[in-house]
Design an enzyme around this catalytic site. Sequence first.
Site, PDB file in Angstrom:
ATOM      1  CD  GLU A 249       7.292   4.797   0.292  1.00  0.00           C
ATOM      2  OE1 GLU A 249       7.777   5.198  -0.853  1.00  0.00           O
ATOM      3  OE2 GLU A 249       5.971   4.967   0.323  1.00  0.00           O
ATOM      4  CD  GLN A 286      -2.348 -26.862  25.271  1.00  0.00           C
ATOM      5  OE1 GLN A 286      -3.464 -27.425  24.739  1.00  0.00           O
ATOM      6  NE2 GLN A 286      -1.537 -27.508  25.634  1.00  0.00           N
ATOM      7  CD  GLN A 343     -11.701 -14.104  18.173  1.00  0.00           C
ATOM      8  OE1 GLN A 343     -11.653 -13.364  17.153  1.00  0.00           O
ATOM      9  NE2 GLN A 343     -12.471 -14.834  18.368  1.00  0.00           N
ATOM     10  CG  LEU A 344      -6.073 -14.225  22.305  1.00  0.00           C
ATOM     11  CD1 LEU A 344      -4.571 -14.176  22.379  1.00  0.00           C
ATOM     12  CD2 LEU A 344      -6.691 -15.423  23.033  1.00  0.00           C
ATOM     13  N   GLY A 371       3.325   0.180  -2.662  1.00  0.00           N
ATOM     14  CA  GLY A 371       3.237  -1.069  -3.466  1.00  0.00           C
ATOM     15  C   GLY A 371       2.485  -2.273  -2.776  1.00  0.00           C
ATOM     16  CG  ASN A 373       1.761  -7.096   1.040  1.00  0.00           C
ATOM     17  OD1 ASN A 373       2.473  -6.240   1.092  1.00  0.00           O
ATOM     18  ND2 ASN A 373       1.608  -7.852   2.216  1.00  0.00           N
TER      19      ASN A 373
HETATM   20  C1  LIG Z   1      -3.228   5.767   3.580  1.00  0.00           C
HETATM   21  C2  LIG Z   1      -2.523   5.640   2.362  1.00  0.00           C
HETATM   22  C3  LIG Z   1      -1.585   6.446   2.264  1.00  0.00           C
HETATM   23  C4  LIG Z   1      -0.688   6.434   1.156  1.00  0.00           C
HETATM   24  N1  LIG Z   1       0.388   7.366   0.771  1.00  0.00           N
HETATM   25  C5  LIG Z   1       0.924   7.579  -0.484  1.00  0.00           C
HETATM   26  C6  LIG Z   1       1.894   8.732  -0.727  1.00  0.00           C
HETATM   27  O1  LIG Z   1       2.216   9.204   0.129  1.00  0.00           O
HETATM   28  N2  LIG Z   1       2.117   8.545  -1.884  1.00  0.00           N
HETATM   29  C7  LIG Z   1       1.604   8.080  -2.976  1.00  0.00           C
HETATM   30  O2  LIG Z   1       1.902   8.472  -3.997  1.00  0.00           O
HETATM   31  N3  LIG Z   1       0.964   7.134  -2.987  1.00  0.00           N
HETATM   32  C8  LIG Z   1       0.304   6.897  -1.742  1.00  0.00           C
HETATM   33  N4  LIG Z   1      -0.628   5.928  -1.340  1.00  0.00           N
HETATM   34  C9  LIG Z   1      -1.108   5.180  -2.449  1.00  0.00           C
HETATM   35  C10 LIG Z   1      -0.767   3.660  -2.637  1.00  0.00           C
HETATM   36  O3  LIG Z   1       0.596   3.660  -2.715  1.00  0.00           O
HETATM   37  C11 LIG Z   1      -1.513   3.000  -3.606  1.00  0.00           C
HETATM   38  O4  LIG Z   1      -2.952   3.108  -3.173  1.00  0.00           O
HETATM   39  C12 LIG Z   1      -1.068   1.694  -3.978  1.00  0.00           C
HETATM   40  O5  LIG Z   1       0.246   1.537  -4.702  1.00  0.00           O
HETATM   41  C13 LIG Z   1      -1.957   0.832  -4.860  1.00  0.00           C
HETATM   42  O6  LIG Z   1      -2.499   1.717  -6.050  1.00  0.00           O
HETATM   43  P1  LIG Z   1      -4.016   1.761  -6.140  1.00  0.00           P
HETATM   44  O7  LIG Z   1      -4.611   2.099  -5.196  1.00  0.00           O
HETATM   45  O8  LIG Z   1      -3.896   2.403  -7.450  1.00  0.00           O
HETATM   46  O9  LIG Z   1      -4.356   0.189  -6.520  1.00  0.00           O
HETATM   47  P2  LIG Z   1      -4.438  -0.319  -7.949  1.00  0.00           P
HETATM   48  O10 LIG Z   1      -3.155  -0.243  -8.544  1.00  0.00           O
HETATM   49  O11 LIG Z   1      -5.250  -0.116  -8.684  1.00  0.00           O
HETATM   50  O12 LIG Z   1      -4.542  -1.964  -7.670  1.00  0.00           O
HETATM   51  C14 LIG Z   1      -5.698  -2.523  -7.121  1.00  0.00           C
HETATM   52  C15 LIG Z   1      -5.593  -3.848  -6.912  1.00  0.00           C
HETATM   53  O13 LIG Z   1      -4.971  -4.629  -8.166  1.00  0.00           O
HETATM   54  C16 LIG Z   1      -3.928  -5.276  -7.907  1.00  0.00           C
HETATM   55  N5  LIG Z   1      -2.804  -5.348  -8.884  1.00  0.00           N
HETATM   56  C17 LIG Z   1      -2.607  -4.228  -9.782  1.00  0.00           C
HETATM   57  N6  LIG Z   1      -1.649  -4.710 -10.528  1.00  0.00           N
HETATM   58  C18 LIG Z   1      -1.501  -5.936 -10.560  1.00  0.00           C
HETATM   59  C19 LIG Z   1      -0.306  -6.748 -11.163  1.00  0.00           C
HETATM   60  N7  LIG Z   1       0.657  -6.519 -11.979  1.00  0.00           N
HETATM   61  N8  LIG Z   1      -0.410  -8.119 -10.484  1.00  0.00           N
HETATM   62  C20 LIG Z   1      -1.338  -8.535  -9.590  1.00  0.00           C
HETATM   63  N9  LIG Z   1      -2.021  -7.606  -8.965  1.00  0.00           N
HETATM   64  C21 LIG Z   1      -2.221  -6.369  -9.470  1.00  0.00           C
HETATM   65  C22 LIG Z   1      -3.168  -4.641  -6.560  1.00  0.00           C
HETATM   66  O14 LIG Z   1      -2.337  -5.350  -5.885  1.00  0.00           O
HETATM   67  C23 LIG Z   1      -4.679  -4.402  -5.927  1.00  0.00           C
HETATM   68  O15 LIG Z   1      -4.942  -5.380  -5.273  1.00  0.00           O
HETATM   69  C24 LIG Z   1      -1.434   5.753  -0.254  1.00  0.00           C
HETATM   70  C25 LIG Z   1      -2.182   5.022   0.173  1.00  0.00           C
HETATM   71  C26 LIG Z   1      -3.011   4.875   1.410  1.00  0.00           C
HETATM   72  C27 LIG Z   1      -4.430   4.062   1.382  1.00  0.00           C
END
Ligand SMILES: Cc1cc2nc3c(=O)[nH]c(=O)nc-3n(C[C@H](O)[C@H](O)[C@H](O)COP(=O)(O)OP(=O)(O)OC[C@H]3O[C@@H](n4cnc5c(N)ncnc54)[C@H](O)[C@@H]3O)c2cc1C
Length: 397
Positions: A249, A286, A343-344, A371, A373
């Site tokens: 994925e 440029q 921006q461009l 997941g 970044n």
């Molecule tokens: C448009 C869209 C489509 C999606 N489609 C699907 C789908 O088809 N199926 C599905 O199951 N999910 C789906 N998702 C869900 C997506 O995978 C999750 O939103 C994502 O994994 C983050 O989880 P969360 O939103 O609960 O954020 P959280 O887990 O609450 O994280 C919030 C913040 O905390 C940070 N954080 C959390 N843990 C740590 C750590 N250990 N160390 C450092 N930072 C951390 C995160 O990086 C983030 O910045 C979708 C989301 C969107 C917006």
Amino acid sequence: MLQNVLLEREIYSSEEHKMTRKMIQDFIHNEILDQQDEWEKNGMVSRAIWERAGELGLLCIDMPEKYGGGGLDFSFSALFIEELAKKGVSGPGFSLHSDVIAPYLLKYGTEVQKQNYLPRMASGQLITSLGMTEPNCGSDLQAITTNAVDKGDHYLVNGQKTFITNGYMSDMSIVAVKTYLGTKNEGVSLLIIENDSEGFEKGIPLKKIGMKAQDTCELFFDNVKVSKENLLGEEGAGFKIMMKELARERLIVALNAIGGAEGAIEKTIEYTSTRTAFKQPIANFQNTQFKLAECATQLQIHQTFLDRCTLLLSAHKLTAESASMAKYSATEMHSKVVDECLQLFGGYGYMWDYPIARMYADNRVARIYAGTNEIMKVLIARGLFKELFQQMKATKK
Ligand SMILES: Cc1cc2nc3c(=O)[nH]c(=O)nc-3n(C[C@H](O)[C@H](O)[C@H](O)COP(=O)(O)OP(=O)(O)OC[C@H]3O[C@@H](n4cnc5c(N)ncnc54)[C@H](O)[C@@H]3O)c2cc1C
């Protein structure tokens, strides 16, 4: 032109790839682009476009022919993902369906499950989604609480999922649940849940800042009876399966990012070559040249790495760490490229009628889903400090 400076990509250089590329481009141009506004208004694409993609053999491209797939290798799926992204097509959730969910079934499904779902997935008659995230947890998937209670020949499922791609349109979802919640046997299991199961409800598509034509919704389970025949893989093995499959994925998200960056740069070269300021094309400044040279360089570097990852995936050798590096780095690059390109375009870049505006809004989520970044860096770092973490774990015991 961008193609003047990019290296030819060997993974797409065969005659078959060239013909497929042309067919994909015609499909996008003749049957998708004009529909985007309508789809955005509806918050979802049409069912007809799924069936048309199936008819053209563009769904489940790398699935064996005996299950209705194209029997090709993953590079053809990668090509489709990149071409859609290049044109800023973010509505149809084809790749999640074909390149994530179909492989779950293919690898972990029983023969009956494969025969039942895969051919209809390949034809576009059956749309699928994957429910992992819940309102209270996304990154920490082991914390899910959607509960499947063992009732002998079936499970009784209660709980909720959110942010589910293709959720509203899907006919079937693979849903991560907890089995034996609160006991020593507690584990994550995967269940195949069909749309018409009693007690299974969907919310209306969520309103997002981008990808407005892609339906993303909540799923609700209220005493949903799911036959044990719908267990995907072994009971309690769901977390392991998800972690394994997430590499694929993540590569898909990275491929979408390089396709999107290429499309944005191409559009910006075109625009800056014709838009004038101070009696000259803005491409003559440029700053414009340097910004686009930087973007093209970043794109080329990422294409090269992703081509390697695509080959590794086809050979079942892509590691979780490399997939995480690809996803994290390509999506950061894509965000920066689209921002510079917008921006461009000046004020026009902020107008929805200009594809660059849609590209800007659409790309943001790629740093969050599949997941975040930050989680990608956690996974990479886990590899860097593997021995140390193992020692620390052993000392704790
Ligand atoms: C448009 C869209 C489509 C999606 N489609 C699907 C789908 O088809 N199926 C599905 O199951 N999910 C789906 N998702 C869900 C997506 O995978 C999750 O939103 C994502 O994994 C983050 O989880 P969360 O939103 O609960 O954020 P959280 O887990 O609450 O994280 C919030 C913040 O905390 C940070 N954080 C959390 N843990 C740590 C750590 N250990 N160390 C450092 N930072 C951390 C995160 O990086 C983030 O910045 C979708 C989301 C969107 C917006």
